[in-house]
Scaffold this active site. Sequence first.
Site, PDB file in Angstrom:
ATOM      1  N   LYS A 290      62.385  27.678  26.718  1.00  0.00           N
ATOM      2  CA  LYS A 290      63.402  28.728  26.596  1.00  0.00           C
ATOM      3  C   LYS A 290      64.703  28.340  27.296  1.00  0.00           C
ATOM      4  CE  LYS A 290      60.539  32.755  25.682  1.00  0.00           C
ATOM      5  NZ  LYS A 290      60.088  34.079  26.114  1.00  0.00           N
ATOM      6  N   ARG A 325      51.563  30.385  27.302  1.00  0.00           N
ATOM      7  CA  ARG A 325      51.914  30.161  25.894  1.00  0.00           C
ATOM      8  C   ARG A 325      52.963  29.046  25.810  1.00  0.00           C
ATOM      9  NH1 ARG A 325      55.815  32.060  22.274  1.00  0.00           N
ATOM     10  NH2 ARG A 325      55.058  32.490  20.149  1.00  0.00           N
TER      11      ARG A 325
END
Length: 347
Positions: A290, A325
């Site tokens: 991210k 994740r």
Amino acid sequence: MGQWHRLVEPMGLLYGDAAVTAVRQGTAQWLMGGDVAFSAVRLIEGAQLSAPRPVSDIPAGWQGELARVVAPVSAAGLPAGAQVMGILNATPDSFSDGGQHDTSEAAVQAGRAMVAAGCRVLDIGGESTRPGSAVITPAQEWERVGPVITALRQAVPQAALSVDTRNGLVMERALAAGAAVINDVTALRHDPGALPLLAGHTCGIVLMHMRGTPQDMEQYAVYEDVACEVVRELGERVDAAEAAGIARSRLMVDPGFGFAKTAAQNVELLRRCLLLANLGCRVVFALSRKRMIGDMTGETAPAARDAGTQAASLQAMPLGQPVLRVHDVPGMMQGVRVWQALYAAKA
């Protein structure tokens, strides 16, 4: 704010023999029933934060709040213990791997490789939720993920399948096709039919924190105390799920890094992630590649952020049975195994 007005923030973590000894002596308690103990806390009431104090000095009136962060969490539809969740985006526009797994054959090949690396959970997504992403219909989303779910169910039956969706139509069809978990970035707020639908099933459910929608969420990144507010807002969604007939043992929570949060807020939330223990649910960390990893490292290419992802994701390991994740399963599996070799020594 209800039961979430008061929060306990665990501090002073202990590992291995030191943790075992401290718990036996009454100077520490196990965090979320796991292998890590905490020896101090901050007590938070509304906007008031106490100074750190030892666990032996917690006022009697706080025993209920303390019990929340000590109680073990359930597996919630996934294998027990810390788990690495492999990301399989069946989308053309995801920020990191768009288009890589948008055929059943490509998804199966990637899924098999992840399982071979030690992954036991695969998360399949058909709608990009990156900031400003395009909206598609539930029917279009199912066209993307339906064949992938069916193919993976046959190819890797030993893996639990999670489906990343906010739409009831996709949830219902995915569960019928063999999915074990529904992962909703809106914490079951988007589709009014989602709560009653899932109340009639037994699957695990991930409730993620987000304000607004993927298209407008950045304007809602305004907090007095981001860590406390995320926990309390997630707590309200846990309450809503329970009120709809969904047992807390089926729920997992995701703090939603990067969703309606600035770079500084993401760092603060990660730094104080132990507050999530108050929710009494298994925790999912979805940090992979991210922008916040790029903000912290200076790395502009998402695919080059795996080392930063692994370092940040390991912050969740003290939280009972976390689910990490990630895109890079082999690298994350190595990180988890090293952490466990060092710290998971509860006896």
